[in-house]
Design an enzyme around this catalytic site. Structure first.
Site, mmCIF file in Angstrom:
data_model
loop_
_atom_site.group_PDB
_atom_site.id
_atom_site.type_symbol
_atom_site.label_atom_id
_atom_site.label_comp_id
_atom_site.label_asym_id
_atom_site.label_seq_id
_atom_site.Cartn_x
_atom_site.Cartn_y
_atom_site.Cartn_z
ATOM 1 N N SER A 131 89.790 53.198 58.495
ATOM 2 C CA SER A 131 89.309 54.562 58.289
ATOM 3 C C SER A 131 88.809 55.166 59.592
ATOM 4 O O SER A 131 88.079 54.514 60.351
ATOM 5 C CB SER A 131 88.163 54.576 57.276
ATOM 6 O OG SER A 131 88.663 54.684 55.976
ATOM 7 N N HIS A 133 83.679 59.650 55.509
ATOM 8 C CA HIS A 133 83.025 58.541 54.798
ATOM 9 C C HIS A 133 82.589 57.423 55.735
ATOM 10 O O HIS A 133 81.987 56.451 55.275
ATOM 11 C CB HIS A 133 83.907 58.027 53.650
ATOM 12 C CG HIS A 133 85.182 57.388 54.057
ATOM 13 N ND1 HIS A 133 86.422 57.912 53.751
ATOM 14 C CD2 HIS A 133 85.446 56.251 54.728
ATOM 15 C CE1 HIS A 133 87.369 57.129 54.214
ATOM 16 N NE2 HIS A 133 86.796 56.110 54.826
#
Lengths: 137, 306
Positions: free
Chosen positions: B253, B132
């Site tokens: 992330s 992502h």
């Protein structure tokens, strides 16, 4: 006995072609529909893309001026809160932000150093982005 | 093209794609031993093995590869992991020396100049990160690679090794088409060879990660682009995910979930076995994508791709 005037083998090749196609077509269709999830893909370069669900909006101060560089956080809410992809999301120079989040309920918190923070609840529907604006200060 | 030929070609292509994607062939990437240095064709021979980096790379070579050199020195080995400023829950602290291995092999990923994600070098020019961080998922879009940059060892306003652009991005259909968190992994090919200087992580498929020490080194978005390190252990091991208890936020992330595999960093190097992806992944845990053999194979292919 004379041989047929047509070239020998053609009808048989035709049958073979049909048979091969009958096997190959379903095989191709099945395989195309069952691409494993670890199938690697590479970005084709910049270009238009499809819509994605999530949250987008604008952050302004009490006088309506855009707040740039505000930090946007999301937390899944509800009985089974959604995990949140931990991208860092900040507002741009016009106070706008966008975050791709899967459908579900979230608490979105915006923090700006000089103007404090504010949290709003939002439900992201399937397949589209929902707008959520903030006024800080 | 005759219909039959088109069908046959489609079949061959489908078979080829399925075969290539389904390759779970064993890769011996978990061999312990001295941290290797690069050699001729290192991208191919060192795939999956860590490398602690070298300061012997000339400025000329780096300049030719697109790196803008900073001024901070390359630190000694083994790595001193961080300071003692514990301000978060569990064990999280700011990394004081981002110029030490393996800290310097972790970098800040920016998009349009703003903090975006974390990535970690796995070769001289390949960065592992979350899916992502390169693609929005489930039929969405690739982020525009022209707007993204990688800053190894970034420390606030200081970029000791400069920054690199992104020439290519990779992920898998499990993420880009299906948006499945189990397949949330990706990679970026850099337009520089900064890994030759700062080194890179090894990568391995951990078959039994439950209770394995879990270290996350990354860039939390609520800190001013400084590198932080958190440690816990794997508290849940799912087929494709690991879960642990750490205080991560947006920006983490793509961080490596790594360990030293029980040996000194100087001899064994740092090894990543998962990629941090989600906060609140379940049962109050945060989680990451496990590097199972199919994932490892993809990364090795991405490293070795010309």
């Amino acid at each position: 006995m004379s041989r047929p005037s047509t070239r020998p083998g053609l009808p048989r090749r035709g049958v073979l072609r049909l048979a091969a196609a009958a096997v190959a077509l379903p095989a191709a269709a099945v395989l195309a529909g069952c691409v494993p999830a670890d199938h690697a893909v590479t970005d084709p370069g910049p270009g238009p893309g499809g819509a994605a669900e999530g949250v987008e909006g604008r952050v302004t101060d009490a006088r309506g001026r855009p707040v740039a560089g505000a930090f946007v956080e999301a937390r899944g809410t509800g009985p089974r809160p959604n995990p949140v992809p931990e991208i860092a999301v900040f507002t741009d120079g016009d106070g706008r932000y966008r975050w791709f989040l899967p459908a579900g309920s979230y608490a979105i918190t915006v923090t700006a150093e000089a103007l404090g923070r504010r949290t709003l609840a939002v439900t992201v529907p399937h397949g589209r982005a929902v707008r959520l604006d903030f006024v800080l200060g | 093209m005759k219909p039959f030929h088109a069908i046959a070609m489609a079949s061959v292509l489908a078979l080829w794609a399925a075969g290539a994607a389904a390759s779970d062939r064993a890769v011996e990437a978990g061999v312990r031993g001295p941290v290797p240095g690069p050699s001729a064709g290192e991208a191919a021979t060192a795939a999956g093995m860590p490398y602690a980096g070298s300061d012997a790379v000339s400025e000329t070579e780096l300049a030719a590869s697109g790196v803008t050199l900073g001024t901070a020195p390359v630190g000694p080995l083994p790595a001193e992991m961080g300071g003692s400023e514990v301000i978060l829950n569990w064990d999280s602290r700011m990394v004081l020396k981002t110029t030490l291995y393996p800290n310097r092999a972790v970098g800040l990923i920016t998009r349009n100049g703003a903090h975006h994600c974390t990535g970690w070098l796995i070769s001289r020019n390949t960065v592992a990160t979350a899916g992502h961080c390169v693609h929005s998922g489930r039929g969405g879009t690739w982020y525009d690679r022209r707007t993204m940059r990688f800053y190894p060892g970034r420390d606030g306003a200081s970029s000791p090794y400069g920054s690199c652009g992104v020439s290519r991005m990779h992920s898998v259909t499990g993420w880009t088409v299906n948006g499945n968190r189990d397949y949330d992994y990706g990679a970026m090919r850099l337009d520089c060879l900064v890994g030759n200087t700062v080194g890179w992580f090894g990568m391995y498929s951990h078959t039994a990660p439950l209770n394995e020490p879990a270290i996350i080194t990354g860039y939390p978005g609520d800190k001013p682009q400084t590198q932080w390190i958190s440690s816990d252990k794997v508290r849940q091991a799912l087929t494709r995910q690991v879960r642990y208890r750490m205080d991560t936020v947006g920006g983490n992330s793509g961080s490596p979930v790594w360990s030293d595999r029980g040996e000194a960093l100087a001899t064994s190097g740092a090894w990543g076995y998962a990629i941090h992806t989600y906060g609140n992944a379940g049962a109050q845990y945060n989680g990451g994508t496990r590097i199972v053999s199919a994932v490892l194979n993809n990364y090795i292919n991405w490293i070795n791709r010309p």
